[in-house]
Design an enzyme around this catalytic site. Structure first.
Site, PDB file in Angstrom:
ATOM      1  N   MET A 146     -44.137  53.355   7.336  1.00  0.00           N
ATOM      2  CA  MET A 146     -44.511  54.724   7.385  1.00  0.00           C
ATOM      3  C   MET A 146     -44.339  55.093   8.946  1.00  0.00           C
ATOM      4  SD  MET A 146     -47.100  56.437   4.949  1.00  0.00           S
ATOM      5  CE  MET A 146     -48.726  55.901   5.822  1.00  0.00           C
ATOM      6  N   GLY A 147     -43.611  54.259   9.989  1.00  0.00           N
ATOM      7  CA  GLY A 147     -43.217  54.310  11.097  1.00  0.00           C
ATOM      8  C   GLY A 147     -44.309  54.097  12.047  1.00  0.00           C
ATOM      9  N   LEU A 188     -44.362  52.008  14.708  1.00  0.00           N
ATOM     10  CA  LEU A 188     -44.240  50.815  14.591  1.00  0.00           C
ATOM     11  C   LEU A 188     -45.189  49.917  15.335  1.00  0.00           C
ATOM     12  CD1 LEU A 188     -40.382  50.190  13.739  1.00  0.00           C
ATOM     13  CD2 LEU A 188     -42.236  50.589  11.949  1.00  0.00           C
ATOM     14  N   GLU A 245     -47.233  46.033  16.363  1.00  0.00           N
ATOM     15  CA  GLU A 245     -46.685  44.466  16.020  1.00  0.00           C
ATOM     16  C   GLU A 245     -47.179  43.758  14.577  1.00  0.00           C
ATOM     17  OE1 GLU A 245     -48.514  41.624  19.302  1.00  0.00           O
ATOM     18  OE2 GLU A 245     -48.138  43.398  20.557  1.00  0.00           O
ATOM     19  N   HIS A 267     -46.212  45.501  11.995  1.00  0.00           N
ATOM     20  CA  HIS A 267     -44.790  45.843  11.472  1.00  0.00           C
ATOM     21  C   HIS A 267     -43.728  44.776  11.826  1.00  0.00           C
ATOM     22  CE1 HIS A 267     -46.399  49.998  11.220  1.00  0.00           C
ATOM     23  NE2 HIS A 267     -46.256  49.687   9.960  1.00  0.00           N
ATOM     24  N   GLY A 281     -48.142  43.592   4.753  1.00  0.00           N
ATOM     25  CA  GLY A 281     -49.257  43.122   5.701  1.00  0.00           C
ATOM     26  C   GLY A 281     -50.534  42.671   4.727  1.00  0.00           C
ATOM     27  N   VAL A 310     -51.616  40.949  11.989  1.00  0.00           N
ATOM     28  CA  VAL A 310     -51.747  40.860  13.473  1.00  0.00           C
ATOM     29  C   VAL A 310     -52.847  41.582  14.075  1.00  0.00           C
ATOM     30  CG1 VAL A 310     -50.247  41.247  15.570  1.00  0.00           C
ATOM     31  CG2 VAL A 310     -49.221  40.748  13.371  1.00  0.00           C
ATOM     32  N   SER A 358     -53.087  48.667  13.584  1.00  0.00           N
ATOM     33  CA  SER A 358     -52.932  49.780  12.639  1.00  0.00           C
ATOM     34  C   SER A 358     -52.279  51.105  13.314  1.00  0.00           C
ATOM     35  CB  SER A 358     -54.244  50.186  12.050  1.00  0.00           C
ATOM     36  OG  SER A 358     -54.129  51.383  11.353  1.00  0.00           O
ATOM     37  N   ARG A 397     -53.029  53.844  12.887  1.00  0.00           N
ATOM     38  CA  ARG A 397     -54.424  54.855  13.270  1.00  0.00           C
ATOM     39  C   ARG A 397     -55.166  54.245  14.222  1.00  0.00           C
ATOM     40  NH1 ARG A 397     -54.017  55.212   7.108  1.00  0.00           N
ATOM     41  NH2 ARG A 397     -53.485  57.210   6.732  1.00  0.00           N
TER      42      ARG A 397
HETATM   43  O1  PAF Z   1     -48.117  50.370   3.996  1.00  0.00           O
HETATM   44  C1  PAF Z   1     -47.477  51.327   4.279  1.00  0.00           C
HETATM   45  O2  PAF Z   1     -47.090  51.817   5.486  1.00  0.00           O
HETATM   46  C2  PAF Z   1     -47.320  52.234   3.385  1.00  0.00           C
HETATM   47  O3  PAF Z   1     -48.197  52.337   2.332  1.00  0.00           O
HETATM   48  C3  PAF Z   1     -45.986  52.001   2.572  1.00  0.00           C
HETATM   49  C4  PAF Z   1     -46.015  50.604   1.808  1.00  0.00           C
HETATM   50  C5  PAF Z   1     -44.826  51.994   3.490  1.00  0.00           C
HETATM   51  C6  PAF Z   1     -45.744  52.855   1.272  1.00  0.00           C
HETATM   52  O4  PAF Z   1     -45.303  54.264   1.773  1.00  0.00           O
END
Ligand code: PAF
Length: 286
Positions: free
Chosen positions: A30-31, A33, A35, A37, A150, A179, A188, A190
């Site tokens: 979900m962008g 990004l 570490e 990701h 993850g 990570v 995260s 968030r």
């Molecule tokens: O983990 C996430 O970022 C989201 O739940 C995902 C897997 C991209 C689905 O929107």
């Protein structure tokens, strides 16, 4: 790195690569990004030939009072990070590409079943239905051989693995270790919401999970005693925290234990700091 916004453009690139004998690795995100990701992109880079990263903030996995509108976004930074860490194709679909009739117009959903009954599935009704549905759309659009998730989102990965199996998506669902920051706090998107003080206190979550694993190693088999010890560790180490859940469940079925611990368990928690909800977990073999 190529960047596209439509399924048909993405499919063209992916199919061309497949015809040339390339395997396809997908990192759905979900962008914003971080570490975590990037470790998924690195795993995909290592194991597959064409690395596809998708960025889509999926409205249907957010509850009505959750943070969809204010979810952090920084497309320019994401683009640079994705390219720098080995993404070949960045897919950034629009809302109408993913939901042609809008999120409210979606009529057919992927129901995640019993794996979604407890933990985050209980606290966030509809969340995993939204996740499973959007990931199914991404699998259909991008036809990956492998998809990367993850371990922080253990329940999500379990549901997606089961969905791939039950719906016959020919994709191998891979999980990659969480990570962490130096303090132990799981990375995260968030975390950006946390104040300095909250961020400091949030390191207690990892400490409490490690302590629970230590207690199991030392012979503790009672899930309620473990849960109580975690709660008390959080209460003393993080006065700003409000526990959503602390739960010891069967690591395969994600159902609560009937009695004492006999098989691998997942010790999982979700905790609020102000309006920010953090999750973390650890798997432990007795
Ligand atoms: O983990 C996430 O970022 C989201 O739940 C995902 C897997 C991209 C689905 O929107």
């Amino acid at each position: 790195m190529d960047e596209v916004t439509t399924g048909s453009e993405a499919r063209q690139i992916v199919r061309r690569a497949r015809c040339a004998g390339c395997s396809i690795g997908l990192v759905p995100t979900m962008g914003y990004l971080h570490e975590g990701h990037l470790s998924l992109v690195a795993a995909a880079r290592h194991e597959t030939d064409l690395v596809v990263t998708s960025i889509f903030v999926n409205p249907t996995q957010f509850g009505p009072n959750e943070d969809f509108e204010r979810y952090p976004r920084d497309m320019e930074r994401d683009r640079q990070l994705a390219a720098a860490t080995g993404t070949d194709l960045l897919v950034v679909p629009s809302g109408t590409e993913m939901y042609p009739d809008g999120p409210q117009g979606q009529r057919v959903w992927v129901e995640p079943g019993p794996l979604a009954k407890y933990l985050c599935g209980a606290s966030r009704p509809g969340h995993f239905r939204g996740v499973a549905t959007v990931v199914a759309k991404l699998f259909a659009m991008l036809e990956p051989d492998r998809a990367y998730f993850g371990e922080k989102d253990f329940q999500q990965a379990a549901i997606i693995r089961r969905m791939a199996r039950d719906l016959g998506f020919p994709v191998e669902v891979r999980t990659v270790p969480t990570v962490r920051e130096a303090s132990g706090l799981a990375r995260s998107s968030r975390n950006v919401y946390l104040s300095g003080e909250e961020r400091e206190q949030a390191s207690v979550l990892r400490a409490a999970l490690l302590e629970a694993a230590g207690n199991i190693a030392a012979g503790e088999r009672d899930p309620s005693a473990l849960e109580a010890a975690i709660r008390s560790r959080i209460a003393s180490g993080a006065p700003a925290a409000r526990v959503d859940y602390v739960s010891v469940v069967d690591a395969q079925t994600l159902q609560p234990l009937e009695g004492y611990i006999e098989r691998d368990v997942l010790v999982a928690l979700a905790v609020y700091f102000g309006g920010t909800r953090l999750i973390d977990n650890i798997t432990v073999s007795p």
